[in-house]
Scaffold this active site. Structure first.
Site, mmCIF file in Angstrom:
data_model
loop_
_atom_site.group_PDB
_atom_site.id
_atom_site.type_symbol
_atom_site.label_atom_id
_atom_site.label_comp_id
_atom_site.label_asym_id
_atom_site.label_seq_id
_atom_site.Cartn_x
_atom_site.Cartn_y
_atom_site.Cartn_z
ATOM 1 N N ARG A 139 -6.634 -13.793 -12.923
ATOM 2 C CA ARG A 139 -5.388 -13.039 -13.044
ATOM 3 C C ARG A 139 -4.293 -13.866 -13.681
ATOM 4 O O ARG A 139 -3.513 -13.391 -14.472
ATOM 5 C CB ARG A 139 -4.960 -12.560 -11.654
ATOM 6 C CG ARG A 139 -3.578 -11.960 -11.630
ATOM 7 C CD ARG A 139 -3.352 -11.095 -10.413
ATOM 8 N NE ARG A 139 -4.396 -10.122 -10.251
ATOM 9 C CZ ARG A 139 -4.960 -9.816 -9.064
ATOM 10 N NH1 ARG A 139 -4.583 -10.429 -7.966
ATOM 11 N NH2 ARG A 139 -5.908 -8.917 -9.003
ATOM 12 N N TYR A 140 -4.195 -15.138 -13.276
ATOM 13 C CA TYR A 140 -3.185 -16.040 -13.824
ATOM 14 C C TYR A 140 -3.878 -16.931 -14.852
ATOM 15 O O TYR A 140 -4.967 -17.426 -14.588
ATOM 16 C CB TYR A 140 -2.618 -16.927 -12.707
ATOM 17 C CG TYR A 140 -2.030 -16.174 -11.532
ATOM 18 C CD1 TYR A 140 -0.759 -15.594 -11.622
ATOM 19 C CD2 TYR A 140 -2.728 -16.065 -10.336
ATOM 20 C CE1 TYR A 140 -0.219 -14.929 -10.537
ATOM 21 C CE2 TYR A 140 -2.188 -15.399 -9.244
ATOM 22 C CZ TYR A 140 -0.921 -14.835 -9.344
ATOM 23 O OH TYR A 140 -0.384 -14.187 -8.274
ATOM 24 N N ARG A 143 -5.385 -20.503 -13.642
ATOM 25 C CA ARG A 143 -6.203 -20.706 -12.455
ATOM 26 C C ARG A 143 -7.070 -19.483 -12.165
ATOM 27 O O ARG A 143 -6.689 -18.364 -12.470
ATOM 28 C CB ARG A 143 -5.342 -21.041 -11.235
ATOM 29 C CG ARG A 143 -4.211 -20.087 -10.950
ATOM 30 C CD ARG A 143 -3.064 -20.863 -10.276
ATOM 31 N NE ARG A 143 -2.062 -20.001 -9.671
ATOM 32 C CZ ARG A 143 -1.070 -19.416 -10.349
ATOM 33 N NH1 ARG A 143 -0.994 -19.561 -11.654
ATOM 34 N NH2 ARG A 143 -0.197 -18.672 -9.725
ATOM 35 N N CYS A 152 -18.452 -14.307 6.312
ATOM 36 C CA CYS A 152 -17.440 -15.082 7.035
ATOM 37 C C CYS A 152 -17.951 -15.296 8.454
ATOM 38 O O CYS A 152 -18.878 -14.618 8.886
ATOM 39 C CB CYS A 152 -16.118 -14.319 7.109
ATOM 40 S SG CYS A 152 -15.512 -13.840 5.487
ATOM 41 N N CYS A 156 -12.084 -10.382 9.818
ATOM 42 C CA CYS A 156 -10.736 -9.997 10.218
ATOM 43 C C CYS A 156 -10.579 -8.514 9.908
ATOM 44 O O CYS A 156 -10.881 -8.082 8.792
ATOM 45 C CB CYS A 156 -9.724 -10.820 9.427
ATOM 46 S SG CYS A 156 -10.141 -12.573 9.396
ATOM 47 N N CYS A 159 -8.934 -7.350 6.594
ATOM 48 C CA CYS A 159 -9.302 -8.187 5.438
ATOM 49 C C CYS A 159 -9.040 -7.495 4.113
ATOM 50 O O CYS A 159 -9.489 -6.380 3.888
ATOM 51 C CB CYS A 159 -10.772 -8.565 5.516
ATOM 52 S SG CYS A 159 -11.322 -9.472 4.054
ATOM 53 N N ARG A 161 -10.425 -8.104 1.449
ATOM 54 C CA ARG A 161 -11.709 -7.911 0.758
ATOM 55 C C ARG A 161 -12.693 -7.141 1.629
ATOM 56 O O ARG A 161 -13.900 -7.366 1.570
ATOM 57 C CB ARG A 161 -12.305 -9.246 0.330
ATOM 58 C CG ARG A 161 -11.381 -9.994 -0.570
ATOM 59 C CD ARG A 161 -11.999 -10.995 -1.504
ATOM 60 N NE ARG A 161 -10.871 -11.564 -2.238
ATOM 61 C CZ ARG A 161 -10.295 -12.733 -1.916
ATOM 62 N NH1 ARG A 161 -10.787 -13.488 -0.958
ATOM 63 N NH2 ARG A 161 -9.252 -13.147 -2.585
ATOM 64 N N ASP A 320 -2.185 -6.090 3.006
ATOM 65 C CA ASP A 320 -2.553 -5.204 1.894
ATOM 66 C C ASP A 320 -3.008 -3.845 2.418
ATOM 67 O O ASP A 320 -3.653 -3.767 3.471
ATOM 68 C CB ASP A 320 -3.684 -5.852 1.069
ATOM 69 C CG ASP A 320 -3.201 -7.090 0.319
ATOM 70 O OD1 ASP A 320 -2.064 -7.066 -0.180
ATOM 71 O OD2 ASP A 320 -3.970 -8.073 0.249
ATOM 72 N N ASP A 357 1.191 -8.804 -2.556
ATOM 73 C CA ASP A 357 0.277 -8.820 -3.687
ATOM 74 C C ASP A 357 0.452 -7.466 -4.369
ATOM 75 O O ASP A 357 0.185 -6.433 -3.760
ATOM 76 C CB ASP A 357 -1.160 -9.037 -3.190
ATOM 77 C CG ASP A 357 -1.903 -10.030 -4.063
ATOM 78 O OD1 ASP A 357 -1.859 -9.855 -5.301
ATOM 79 O OD2 ASP A 357 -2.517 -10.957 -3.514
ATOM 80 N N LYS A 364 0.902 -12.198 -6.760
ATOM 81 C CA LYS A 364 1.802 -12.418 -5.626
ATOM 82 C C LYS A 364 3.259 -12.317 -6.062
ATOM 83 O O LYS A 364 3.690 -13.046 -6.948
ATOM 84 C CB LYS A 364 1.522 -13.787 -5.020
ATOM 85 C CG LYS A 364 0.126 -13.897 -4.447
ATOM 86 C CD LYS A 364 -0.158 -15.298 -3.975
ATOM 87 C CE LYS A 364 -1.573 -15.427 -3.462
ATOM 88 N NZ LYS A 364 -2.589 -15.335 -4.564
HETATM 89 C C1 LIG Z 1 -3.630 -15.951 -4.724
HETATM 90 C C2 LIG Z 1 -4.394 -15.991 -5.959
HETATM 91 C C3 LIG Z 1 -4.417 -17.154 -6.728
HETATM 92 C C4 LIG Z 1 -3.673 -18.411 -6.351
HETATM 93 O O1 LIG Z 1 -2.293 -18.201 -6.353
HETATM 94 P P1 LIG Z 1 -1.297 -19.403 -5.977
HETATM 95 O O2 LIG Z 1 0.037 -18.740 -5.909
HETATM 96 O O3 LIG Z 1 -1.411 -20.407 -7.055
HETATM 97 O O4 LIG Z 1 -1.748 -19.943 -4.663
HETATM 98 C C5 LIG Z 1 -5.141 -17.125 -7.902
HETATM 99 N N1 LIG Z 1 -5.787 -16.020 -8.301
HETATM 100 C C6 LIG Z 1 -5.766 -14.877 -7.589
HETATM 101 C C7 LIG Z 1 -6.488 -13.690 -8.089
HETATM 102 C C8 LIG Z 1 -5.072 -14.831 -6.390
HETATM 103 O O5 LIG Z 1 -5.070 -13.705 -5.670
HETATM 104 S S1 SF4 Z 2 -9.577 -12.376 5.755
HETATM 105 FE FE1 SF4 Z 2 -11.510 -11.500 5.008
HETATM 106 S S2 SF4 Z 2 -12.404 -13.065 3.694
HETATM 107 FE FE2 SF4 Z 2 -10.846 -14.068 4.975
HETATM 108 S S3 SF4 Z 2 -12.000 -14.814 6.770
HETATM 109 FE FE3 SF4 Z 2 -11.144 -12.827 7.316
HETATM 110 S S4 SF4 Z 2 -12.818 -11.404 6.828
HETATM 111 FE FE4 SF4 Z 2 -13.274 -13.307 5.753
#
Ligand SMILES: *Cc1c(COP(=O)(O)O)cnc(C)c1O
Ligand code: SF4
Length: 396
Positions: A139-140, A143, A152, A156, A159, A161, A320, A357, A364
């Site tokens: 996305r960025y 990184r 996991c 959670c 979550c 995801r 989220d 997000d 973010k």
């Molecule tokens: C959170 C996240 C990051 C890292 O973001 P930082 O602000 O640098 O910690 C990188 N890629 C994705 C897709 C993210 O959700």
């Molecule tokens: S938030 Fe989601 S990915 Fe993170 S530890 Fe909990 S269940 Fe696993």
């Protein structure tokens, strides 16, 4: 004795010295281990035993805690995604009688999870559409997020995801890893790789090392980070073998998902001490959750406890809008109010950034209290944490 020696000596006897928790369980841990036939205190210390014996069924859980009708509905309605799974260690932190226990609310499904509202989405952060190859979210520009597995220790209930994690899923194949490594190799702008999942620390040291080593061999990758919740839900996973391996690949940063001061036990402190003493800087990521940590007093206690174990509060995330998350989500004003009550009122290091997000893939977005009362061509009128106003003349 000179003063320097005194300081040195104190450093070794103070509360930050590493003391391996004796292989002696707490009364709460003893209560939970007694439900596992023939289990020994040595088993309890063994992260693989903890993983094998995660609580995944209503039959086992109802021996340990008194389930409410809402919990029974949630457990019975759980699909093969975001399955119920609670390591015995983490289950020992649950209050067996209190349905509002913060550890319990995070780990035991409720019937409300089955109710969805229109703004909720399976993939609220639009990760799948920013995924150039399986497992990577780019996305960025500088990184990438590398989702190395889908398992996991504990799922959670809120979550982000939830669409992909759960025990019903498989881990990524070595071919997927290779495709992800190739993508990163060919994208010279990527200087930071965030290894997450699932939880990367459910992998063996050997597989984890393969991933880290391969990434660190890419010349433009300056550092890697590991995003994990395991130091909290299964602190036994943080072994001397693990930290010895990680130390070889320094710098490695770690983002640990902490939500409540009750999570910071002696074992968790021990795990974080091992990590910090191995030169791994740690940040925390906290999800703002209704009835769990949405009071400023709880959040303040959490950030203070984190500094004591050398974890720097990094982000507070607005929860989220995943499917079935309404019972967890708070108004945005709650998050801003928490920052308002922290900034200036306590150590600057203790104040995380509150972010949302951006739904659909915005990344973010930080939110903070507004400290600018007014501005014109030549000056800003600002307020401080105590509400007093100050004028700053803005240089041209
Ligand atoms: C959170 C996240 C990051 C890292 O973001 P930082 O602000 O640098 O910690 C990188 N890629 C994705 C897709 C993210 O959700
Ligand atoms: S938030 Fe989601 S990915 Fe993170 S530890 Fe909990 S269940 Fe696993």
């Amino acid at each position: 004795m000179n003063p320097a020696e005194t300081v040195h000596k104190e450093a070794h006897t103070d509360e930050h010295a590493i003391v391996k928790p004796a292989v002696k369980l707490t009364p709460k841990e003893n209560r939970v281990i007694s439900f596992f036939k023939d289990a020994t205190p040595m088993d309890w210390e063994d992260w693989r035993w903890q993983l094998r014996n995660r609580i995944r069924t209503r039959e086992v859980l109802e021996k340990i805690i008194n389930l409410t009708p809402e919990e029974i509905k949630g457990i019975d309605g759980c699909g093969d995604k975001l399955t119920m799974s609670i390591p015995p260690y983490f289950a020992s932190l649950i209050d067996p009688e209190d349905p509002n226990c913060p550890i319990r609310l995070q780990s035991v499904p409720l019937g409300y999870e089955l109710e969805t509202s229109p703004e909720e989405l399976a993939d609220p952060c639009g990760e799948d559409k920013n995924s150039p190859v399986h497992g990577l979210v780019h996305r960025y520009p500088d990184r990438v997020l590398f989702l190395v597995n889908e398992m996991c220790a504990m799922y959670c209930r809120y979550c982000t995801r939830s669409r992909m994690v759960g025990d019903g899923n498989r881990t990524l194949s070595m071919q997927s890893y290779e495709a992800a490594f190739d993508y990163i190799r060919s994208n010279k702008k990527v200087r930071d790789v965030l290894i997450s999942g699932g939880d990367p620390l459910t992998l063996s040291d050997r597989v984890l090392e393969h991933i880290i080593k391969t990434l660190k061999e890419i010349p433009h990758v300056e550092f890697v980070r590991i995003g994990t919740r395991i130091p909290v839900t299964l602190p036994q996973r943080v072994t001397t073998e693990l930290v010895t391996m990680l130390k070889k690949y320094s710098p490695i940063w770690m983002s640990i998902h902490f939500n409540h001061p009750k999570e910071i036990t002696k074992r968790v402190k021990f795990a974080c001490d091992l990590l910090a003493d191995s030169g791994i800087p740690m940040g925390s990521q906290t999800v703002l959750l209704k009835g769990i940590n949405d009071k400023p007093s709880v959040m303040k206690k959490l950030v203070h406890e984190l500094l004591k174990i050398r974890v720097r509060p990094y982000y507070i995330y607005q929860c989220d809008p995943i499917l079935g998350s309404k019972h967890f989500r708070t108004p945005v004003s709650t998050g801003i109010e928490i920052i308002e009550k922290l900034r200036g009122h306590t150590t600057g290091y203790a104040v995380p950034t509150y972010v949302i997000d951006g739904p659909g893939g915005g990344g973010k977005i930080p939110l903070s209290p507004n400290y600018v009362v007014s501005r014109d061509d030549e000056k800003y009128t600002l307020r401080n944490f105590a509400g007093q106003q100050f004028v700053y003349y803005d240089p041209k």
